[in-house]
Design an enzyme around this catalytic site. Structure first.
Site, mmCIF file in Angstrom:
data_model
loop_
_atom_site.group_PDB
_atom_site.id
_atom_site.type_symbol
_atom_site.label_atom_id
_atom_site.label_comp_id
_atom_site.label_asym_id
_atom_site.label_seq_id
_atom_site.Cartn_x
_atom_site.Cartn_y
_atom_site.Cartn_z
ATOM 1 C CG ASP A 58 -0.772 5.653 -6.457
ATOM 2 O OD1 ASP A 58 -0.231 6.416 -5.636
ATOM 3 O OD2 ASP A 58 -0.913 4.415 -6.254
ATOM 4 C CB SER A 59 -0.638 11.278 -4.681
ATOM 5 O OG SER A 59 0.413 11.693 -5.545
ATOM 6 C CG ASP A 99 3.230 5.632 -7.536
ATOM 7 O OD1 ASP A 99 4.241 5.054 -7.100
ATOM 8 O OD2 ASP A 99 2.660 6.555 -6.918
ATOM 9 C CE LYS A 128 6.062 5.526 -5.292
ATOM 10 N NZ LYS A 128 5.010 4.866 -4.464
ATOM 11 C CD GLU A 130 1.519 2.140 -2.378
ATOM 12 O OE1 GLU A 130 1.335 3.300 -2.761
ATOM 13 O OE2 GLU A 130 0.715 1.524 -1.640
ATOM 14 C CD GLU A 197 3.505 7.809 2.495
ATOM 15 O OE1 GLU A 197 2.561 8.618 2.628
ATOM 16 O OE2 GLU A 197 3.658 7.099 1.487
#
Length: 284
Positions: A58-59, A99, A128, A130, A197
Protein backbone atom coordinates in the site's frame (compact mmCIF):
# COMPACT_ATOMS: atom_id res chain seq x y z
CA UNK A 1 -11.08 -30.75 -8.45
CA UNK A 2 -8.25 -29.01 -10.29
CA UNK A 3 -7.72 -29.82 -13.95
CA UNK A 4 -4.49 -27.83 -14.32
CA UNK A 5 -1.11 -29.14 -13.23
CA UNK A 6 1.30 -26.62 -11.74
CA UNK A 7 4.25 -25.97 -14.08
CA UNK A 8 7.49 -27.57 -12.97
CA UNK A 9 9.63 -24.72 -14.26
CA UNK A 10 9.26 -21.23 -15.70
CA UNK A 11 10.69 -20.11 -19.05
CA UNK A 12 13.85 -18.87 -17.31
CA UNK A 13 14.32 -22.23 -15.60
CA UNK A 14 13.13 -21.35 -12.11
CA UNK A 15 10.56 -23.47 -10.37
CA UNK A 16 7.51 -21.52 -9.16
CA UNK A 17 7.97 -20.34 -5.58
CA UNK A 18 5.43 -21.79 -3.15
CA UNK A 19 4.88 -21.41 0.57
CA UNK A 20 6.35 -24.90 0.96
CA UNK A 21 9.48 -23.97 -0.99
CA UNK A 22 9.86 -20.71 0.98
CA UNK A 23 9.73 -22.65 4.24
CA UNK A 24 12.27 -25.14 2.93
CA UNK A 25 14.51 -22.27 1.81
CA UNK A 26 14.29 -20.72 5.26
CA UNK A 27 15.00 -24.06 6.95
CA UNK A 28 18.25 -24.50 5.04
CA UNK A 29 19.36 -20.96 5.88
CA UNK A 30 19.01 -19.34 2.47
CA UNK A 31 17.90 -15.72 2.67
CA UNK A 32 14.50 -14.83 1.20
CA UNK A 33 14.36 -11.83 -1.13
CA UNK A 34 11.36 -9.54 -1.37
CA UNK A 35 10.74 -6.28 -3.22
CA UNK A 36 7.66 -4.17 -3.77
CA UNK A 37 6.05 -4.12 -7.20
CA UNK A 38 2.91 -2.39 -8.43
CA UNK A 39 2.60 -3.21 -12.13
CA UNK A 40 3.22 -5.85 -14.75
CA UNK A 41 6.44 -4.42 -16.19
CA UNK A 42 8.39 -4.23 -12.95
CA UNK A 43 6.93 -7.53 -11.76
CA UNK A 44 8.32 -9.22 -14.86
CA UNK A 45 11.74 -7.58 -14.45
CA UNK A 46 11.92 -8.50 -10.78
CA UNK A 47 10.91 -12.07 -11.48
CA UNK A 48 13.54 -12.41 -14.20
CA UNK A 49 16.12 -11.03 -11.75
CA UNK A 50 15.38 -13.92 -9.38
CA UNK A 51 13.26 -12.31 -6.65
CA UNK A 52 11.67 -14.94 -4.41
CA UNK A 53 8.68 -12.80 -3.44
CA UNK A 54 7.02 -9.59 -4.56
CA UNK A 55 4.84 -7.35 -2.40
CA UNK A 56 2.07 -5.20 -3.83
CA UNK A 57 2.43 -2.69 -1.03
CA UNK A 58 0.00 0.00 0.00
CA UNK A 59 3.11 2.18 -0.25
CA UNK A 60 1.72 2.79 -3.74
CA UNK A 61 -0.40 5.48 -2.06
CA UNK A 62 2.72 7.57 -1.56
CA UNK A 63 4.78 6.48 -4.56
CA UNK A 64 2.14 6.28 -7.30
CA UNK A 65 -0.73 8.39 -5.98
CA UNK A 66 1.16 11.21 -4.27
CA UNK A 67 -0.37 10.86 -0.80
CA UNK A 68 1.61 11.65 2.35
CA UNK A 69 0.83 8.23 3.89
CA UNK A 70 -0.63 4.84 3.03
CA UNK A 71 -3.90 5.53 4.83
CA UNK A 72 -5.94 6.87 1.84
CA UNK A 73 -5.38 3.71 -0.26
CA UNK A 74 -8.64 1.86 -0.97
CA UNK A 75 -9.13 -1.88 -1.29
CA UNK A 76 -10.30 -1.45 -4.89
CA UNK A 77 -6.99 0.24 -5.72
CA UNK A 78 -5.03 -2.59 -4.14
CA UNK A 79 -7.07 -5.10 -6.13
CA UNK A 80 -6.31 -3.20 -9.36
CA UNK A 81 -2.54 -3.11 -8.76
CA UNK A 82 -2.49 -6.72 -7.57
CA UNK A 83 -4.19 -7.76 -10.79
CA UNK A 84 -1.69 -5.78 -12.86
CA UNK A 85 1.30 -7.21 -10.98
CA UNK A 86 -0.03 -10.76 -11.20
CA UNK A 87 -0.28 -10.44 -14.99
CA UNK A 88 3.43 -9.61 -15.07
CA UNK A 89 4.13 -12.86 -13.26
CA UNK A 90 2.25 -15.09 -15.68
CA UNK A 91 4.73 -17.80 -16.56
CA UNK A 92 7.02 -16.52 -13.82
CA UNK A 93 8.17 -17.91 -10.50
CA UNK A 94 7.91 -15.26 -7.76
CA UNK A 95 5.41 -15.59 -4.89
CA UNK A 96 2.98 -12.67 -4.75
CA UNK A 97 1.93 -10.96 -1.52
CA UNK A 98 -0.59 -8.10 -1.36
CA UNK A 99 -1.30 -5.61 1.41
CA UNK A 100 -4.69 -5.39 3.05
CA UNK A 101 -5.06 -1.58 3.16
CA UNK A 102 -6.18 0.52 6.09
CA UNK A 103 -9.86 0.01 6.89
CA UNK A 104 -10.16 -3.30 5.03
CA UNK A 105 -9.75 -5.65 8.03
CA UNK A 106 -10.08 -3.56 11.20
CA UNK A 107 -13.83 -4.20 11.50
CA UNK A 108 -13.40 -7.90 12.15
CA UNK A 109 -12.87 -11.31 10.64
CA UNK A 110 -15.76 -11.19 8.17
CA UNK A 111 -14.49 -7.96 6.63
CA UNK A 112 -10.93 -9.32 6.59
CA UNK A 113 -12.04 -12.48 4.79
CA UNK A 114 -13.96 -10.49 2.18
CA UNK A 115 -10.96 -8.22 1.59
CA UNK A 116 -8.53 -11.13 1.40
CA UNK A 117 -10.84 -12.89 -1.05
CA UNK A 118 -10.79 -9.85 -3.34
CA UNK A 119 -6.98 -9.70 -3.32
CA UNK A 120 -6.50 -13.43 -3.87
CA UNK A 121 -9.02 -13.48 -6.71
CA UNK A 122 -6.93 -10.69 -8.26
CA UNK A 123 -3.84 -12.94 -8.15
CA UNK A 124 -2.29 -12.59 -4.67
CA UNK A 125 -1.01 -15.81 -3.09
CA UNK A 126 -0.71 -14.31 0.39
CA UNK A 127 -2.14 -11.24 2.12
CA UNK A 128 -0.36 -8.95 4.58
CA UNK A 129 -1.83 -7.06 7.52
CA UNK A 130 -0.28 -4.76 10.10
CA UNK A 131 -0.10 -4.77 13.87
CA UNK A 132 -0.18 -7.14 16.80
CA UNK A 133 -2.51 -8.01 19.63
CA UNK A 134 -6.02 -8.02 18.18
CA UNK A 135 -4.77 -9.04 14.73
CA UNK A 136 -3.90 -12.56 15.94
CA UNK A 137 -7.60 -13.44 15.87
CA UNK A 138 -7.87 -12.19 12.29
CA UNK A 139 -4.77 -14.14 11.24
CA UNK A 140 -6.10 -17.35 12.75
CA UNK A 141 -9.48 -16.90 11.04
CA UNK A 142 -7.87 -16.35 7.62
CA UNK A 143 -5.34 -19.17 7.95
CA UNK A 144 -8.03 -21.61 9.04
CA UNK A 145 -9.86 -20.78 5.81
CA UNK A 146 -6.90 -21.35 3.51
CA UNK A 147 -5.52 -17.81 3.25
CA UNK A 148 -1.73 -17.58 3.77
CA UNK A 149 -0.92 -14.54 5.92
CA UNK A 150 2.11 -12.29 6.30
CA UNK A 151 2.00 -10.15 9.44
CA UNK A 152 3.84 -6.86 10.03
CA UNK A 153 5.27 -5.46 13.27
CA UNK A 154 7.47 -2.55 14.32
CA UNK A 155 6.88 0.61 12.35
CA UNK A 156 3.44 -0.06 10.88
CA UNK A 157 2.70 2.73 8.38
CA UNK A 158 -1.08 2.43 8.69
CA UNK A 159 -0.68 3.41 12.37
CA UNK A 160 1.79 6.23 11.74
CA UNK A 161 -0.35 8.86 13.47
CA UNK A 162 -0.79 6.71 16.59
CA UNK A 163 2.95 5.96 16.66
CA UNK A 164 3.88 9.64 16.48
CA UNK A 165 5.56 9.49 13.09
CA UNK A 166 8.08 7.28 11.33
CA UNK A 167 10.14 6.30 14.38
CA UNK A 168 12.19 3.27 15.39
CA UNK A 169 10.06 0.91 17.49
CA UNK A 170 11.07 -1.34 20.39
CA UNK A 171 14.16 0.53 21.47
CA UNK A 172 13.49 0.17 25.20
CA UNK A 173 12.99 -3.08 27.10
CA UNK A 174 9.22 -2.64 27.42
CA UNK A 175 8.73 -1.95 23.71
CA UNK A 176 10.95 -4.86 22.74
CA UNK A 177 8.99 -7.20 25.01
CA UNK A 178 5.70 -6.14 23.42
CA UNK A 179 7.05 -6.78 19.92
CA UNK A 180 8.31 -10.23 20.91
CA UNK A 181 4.99 -11.11 22.54
CA UNK A 182 2.98 -9.97 19.54
CA UNK A 183 5.26 -11.90 17.18
CA UNK A 184 4.76 -15.08 19.20
CA UNK A 185 0.98 -14.60 19.16
CA UNK A 186 1.00 -14.10 15.40
CA UNK A 187 3.18 -17.17 14.86
CA UNK A 188 0.87 -19.24 17.05
CA UNK A 189 -2.11 -17.93 15.04
CA UNK A 190 -0.54 -19.30 11.86
CA UNK A 191 1.18 -16.35 10.19
CA UNK A 192 3.78 -17.89 7.89
CA UNK A 193 5.71 -14.69 7.30
CA UNK A 194 6.39 -11.57 9.35
CA UNK A 195 7.71 -8.22 8.14
CA UNK A 196 9.78 -6.49 10.83
CA UNK A 197 10.18 -2.79 10.09
CA UNK A 198 12.34 -0.14 11.72
CA UNK A 199 13.45 -1.80 14.96
CA UNK A 200 16.77 -2.59 16.67
CA UNK A 201 18.65 -5.47 15.10
CA UNK A 202 18.76 -7.25 18.45
CA UNK A 203 14.96 -7.22 18.73
CA UNK A 204 14.46 -8.58 15.21
CA UNK A 205 17.04 -11.30 15.86
CA UNK A 206 15.23 -12.26 19.07
CA UNK A 207 11.89 -12.46 17.24
CA UNK A 208 13.40 -14.87 14.72
CA UNK A 209 14.98 -16.95 17.50
CA UNK A 210 11.67 -17.06 19.38
CA UNK A 211 9.83 -18.23 16.27
CA UNK A 212 12.26 -20.36 14.24
CA UNK A 213 9.64 -21.63 11.81
CA UNK A 214 8.39 -18.16 10.88
CA UNK A 215 9.96 -16.40 7.89
CA UNK A 216 10.91 -12.94 9.17
CA UNK A 217 11.47 -10.28 6.51
CA UNK A 218 13.42 -7.24 7.65
CA UNK A 219 13.32 -3.65 6.51
CA UNK A 220 15.44 -1.50 8.77
CA UNK A 221 15.64 -4.45 11.19
CA UNK A 222 19.23 -5.57 10.74
CA UNK A 223 20.84 -8.57 9.06
CA UNK A 224 19.55 -11.43 11.22
CA UNK A 225 16.07 -11.86 9.76
CA UNK A 226 15.27 -14.68 7.36
CA UNK A 227 14.99 -12.26 4.46
CA UNK A 228 14.89 -8.64 3.40
CA UNK A 229 12.49 -6.30 1.62
CA UNK A 230 12.93 -2.83 0.15
CA UNK A 231 10.61 -0.47 -1.65
CA UNK A 232 11.32 -0.66 -5.39
CA UNK A 233 11.51 3.09 -5.93
CA UNK A 234 13.88 3.53 -2.97
CA UNK A 235 16.41 0.93 -4.08
CA UNK A 236 16.36 2.32 -7.62
CA UNK A 237 17.07 5.83 -6.33
CA UNK A 238 14.00 7.50 -7.82
CA UNK A 239 12.26 8.40 -4.54
CA UNK A 240 12.67 12.09 -3.77
CA UNK A 241 13.39 13.47 -0.32
CA UNK A 242 15.40 12.07 2.57
CA UNK A 243 15.42 8.29 2.66
CA UNK A 244 15.76 6.10 5.76
CA UNK A 245 19.28 4.97 6.59
CA UNK A 246 18.39 1.34 5.88
CA UNK A 247 17.93 2.04 2.15
CA UNK A 248 20.70 1.20 -0.30
CA UNK A 249 20.60 2.67 -3.79
CA UNK A 250 21.49 -0.22 -6.07
CA UNK A 251 21.33 1.98 -9.18
CA UNK A 252 24.26 4.01 -7.84
CA UNK A 253 26.47 1.06 -8.62
CA UNK A 254 25.94 1.58 -12.34
CA UNK A 255 24.27 -0.46 -15.02
CA UNK A 256 20.59 -0.91 -15.78
CA UNK A 257 17.44 -1.48 -13.75
CA UNK A 258 17.81 -5.19 -14.47
CA UNK A 259 21.36 -5.10 -13.11
CA UNK A 260 20.25 -3.22 -9.98
CA UNK A 261 17.57 -5.84 -9.28
CA UNK A 262 20.07 -8.67 -9.72
CA UNK A 263 22.58 -6.93 -7.44
CA UNK A 264 19.92 -6.56 -4.77
CA UNK A 265 19.10 -10.27 -4.94
CA UNK A 266 22.79 -11.20 -4.80
CA UNK A 267 23.51 -8.83 -1.88
CA UNK A 268 20.70 -10.27 0.22
CA UNK A 269 21.57 -13.87 -0.63
CA UNK A 270 25.25 -13.30 0.12
CA UNK A 271 24.55 -11.43 3.34
CA UNK A 272 26.26 -8.20 2.28
CA UNK A 273 22.99 -6.28 2.58
CA UNK A 274 21.94 -4.94 4.96
CA UNK A 275 25.16 -3.75 6.54
CA UNK A 276 25.00 -4.44 10.31
CA UNK A 277 26.05 -0.85 11.09
CA UNK A 278 25.18 1.43 8.20
CA UNK A 279 21.68 0.02 7.59
CA UNK A 280 20.71 -0.95 11.14
CA UNK A 281 19.53 0.46 14.47
CA UNK A 282 20.60 -0.24 18.04
CA UNK A 283 18.53 -0.51 21.21
CA UNK A 284 18.51 2.47 23.56
Amino acid sequence: MSTHAQPTATPNGRKPVTLHSLRAQHARGEKVTMLTAYDATFARLADEAGLDTLLVGDSLGMLLQGHSSTIPVALEEMVYHTRCTARGLQGGAAWLVADLPFGSYQQGVAQAMASATALMQAGAQMVKLEGGGWTAEVVRFLVDRGVPVCAHLGLTPQSVHALGGYRVQGRDAQGAAVLRRHAKELADAGAAMLVLELMPSSVAAAVQTDNPGMITIGIGAGPDTAGQVLVLHDMLGVTRGKLPRFVRNFMDEGGSIEDALRRYVAAVKEGTFPDPVAHAYAAA
